[in-house]
Design an enzyme around this catalytic site. Structure first.
Site, PDB file in Angstrom:
ATOM      1  N   SER A   1       0.833  -1.201   0.000  1.00  6.56           N
ATOM      2  CA  SER A   1       0.000   0.000   0.000  1.00  6.56           C
ATOM      3  C   SER A   1       0.867   1.250   0.000  1.00  6.56           C
ATOM      4  O   SER A   1       0.603   2.214  -0.738  1.00  6.56           O
ATOM      5  CB  SER A   1      -0.923   0.012   1.218  1.00  6.56           C
ATOM      6  OG  SER A   1      -1.819  -1.072   1.209  1.00  6.56           O
TER       7      SER A   1
ATOM      8  N   GLY B   1      -4.446  -0.759  -2.696  1.00  5.87           N
ATOM      9  CA  GLY B   1      -3.951  -0.115  -1.490  1.00  5.87           C
ATOM     10  C   GLY B   1      -5.020  -0.045  -0.404  1.00  5.87           C
ATOM     11  O   GLY B   1      -6.195   0.197  -0.682  1.00  5.87           O
ATOM     12  N   LYS B   2      -4.604  -0.264   0.833  1.00  7.55           N
ATOM     13  CA  LYS B   2      -5.508  -0.114   1.989  1.00  7.55           C
ATOM     14  C   LYS B   2      -5.248   1.281   2.553  1.00  7.55           C
ATOM     15  O   LYS B   2      -4.397   1.470   3.438  1.00  7.55           O
ATOM     16  CB  LYS B   2      -5.243  -1.218   3.016  1.00  7.55           C
ATOM     17  CG  LYS B   2      -6.324  -1.343   4.082  1.00  7.55           C
ATOM     18  CD  LYS B   2      -6.093  -2.594   4.917  1.00  7.55           C
ATOM     19  CE  LYS B   2      -7.094  -2.727   6.044  1.00  7.55           C
ATOM     20  NZ  LYS B   2      -8.468  -2.951   5.570  1.00  7.55           N
ATOM     21  N   ILE B   3      -5.978   2.250   2.028  1.00  7.47           N
ATOM     22  CA  ILE B   3      -5.697   3.657   2.244  1.00  7.47           C
ATOM     23  C   ILE B   3      -6.772   4.275   3.137  1.00  7.47           C
ATOM     24  O   ILE B   3      -7.971   4.012   2.962  1.00  7.47           O
ATOM     25  CB  ILE B   3      -5.655   4.407   0.889  1.00  7.47           C
ATOM     26  CG1 ILE B   3      -4.734   3.688  -0.099  1.00  7.47           C
ATOM     27  CG2 ILE B   3      -5.220   5.853   1.085  1.00  7.47           C
ATOM     28  CD1 ILE B   3      -3.309   3.508   0.348  1.00  7.47           C
TER      29      ILE B   3
END
Length: 308
Positions: free
Chosen positions: A63, A157-159
């Protein structure tokens, strides 16, 4: 409410829970660009064990890489810090939240030389969607909000900021009397829940949405591997919400949600309205694994007191 523990790891130091603060002008707080992970630690007969810790740390780095954030710590340093945070707080089971964020400095959309910060918090957290939901299944509503388009926000992505979309969907579902939301992608196909991946079973085939517009879930990956090992036919392919209506079974997966049956979507009962045979089987195997009762998947567990 979060159950407080004693200390939070912040940039190499343990800080008292109530003193774990940031400046009001912290860049991520204003613009949403930060990356995080949700990880679970379970109590087993051999002590506490973290489920798929290395895969979660890898995804944290992935990410960050996608969004050009240089984490100032190695993967080993983060692994060790997570384990130490669990030990310091003396918790046997917990949820683990590493957060990489852009700190105080320049404002505006380009953060320039702002420092990259890292925090790690742990706290006891039970079943995300409730014990009743875990046992009997949940009611889900298809959201009027779509999953972020892959060319507006990159789905791998873990945003932090991505979850504004999820919050809108979740609030809408709750306000309409449901437990959770289902989001479609920009082309109208099923994507995922507000914070979960989805599986359906129909005519003996287990299906899950492909990695086109979804987060690459670690629990999702685990269920795919378990199903494959059990000889269950599984496909990764797109499907529409009406296929869920006529599915035999459906369930969500995620670190917080674990493996939770869906008994209803948009007022349509799924199957007979109870968790299906396949769902219960996979759920049972999953919980045996995380509780250390299945030696075949021991490599997925990082034992807290033997890890350093």
């Amino acid at each position: 409410m979060i159950t407080k523990t004693e200390k939070i790891w912040m940039d190499g130091k343990f800080v008292e829970w109530d003193n774990a603060n940031v400046h009001i002008l912290t860049h991520t707080l204003h613009y949403g660009l930060g990356v995080f992970e949700g990880i679970r630690c379970y109590e087993t007969k051999k002590g506490s064990a973290i489920f798929r810790l290395y895969e979660h740390i890898d995804r944290l780095y992935s990410s960050s890489h996608i969004f050009l954030i240089d984490i100032p710590y190695s993967k080993k340093e983060i692994k060790d810090a997570i384990i130490e945070t669990i030990k310091v707080n003396n918790v046997k089971e917990c949820y683990i939240r590493p957060l990489v964020y852009i700190g105080y400095g320049a404002m505006g959309l380009y953060p320039k030389e702002n420092p990259i910060k890292l925090s790690i918090a742990v706290w006891p957290w039970g079943t995300y969607l409730g014990e009743t939901g875990l046992k009997n299944g949940i009611r889900v509503k298809t959201s009027s909000f779509i999953r972020n388009h892959v060319n507006s926000n990159m789905s791998r992505g873990k945003i932090c900021g991505y979850y504004v979309n999820s919050q809108l969907a979740k609030k809408e579902a709750i306000s309409c009397g449901y437990d959770e939301a289902l989001l479609l992608d920009a082309e109208g196909y099923v994507s995922e829940g507000s914070g979960e991946n989805i599986f359906i079973s129909r005519n003996g085939v287990l299906k899950t949405t492909p990695l086109t517009s979804i987060l690459e879930g670690i629990t999702r990956n685990s269920i795919i591997q378990i199903a494959t090992d059990e000889g269950i036919k599984i496909k990764e392919e797109r499907f529409t919400r009406d296929e869920i209506y006529i599915a035999d079974e459906a369930f969500f997966t995620g670190t917080a949600a674990e493996v939770i049956p869906i008994r209803e979507l948009d007022g349509r009962i799924i199957g007979n309205g109870n968790p299906g045979v396949l769902t219960k089987k996979l759920q049972s195997i999953f919980f045996d694994i995380v509780k250390g009762k299945n030696k075949k998947y021991e490599s997925w567990l990082t034992r807290v007191h033997n890890a350093l």
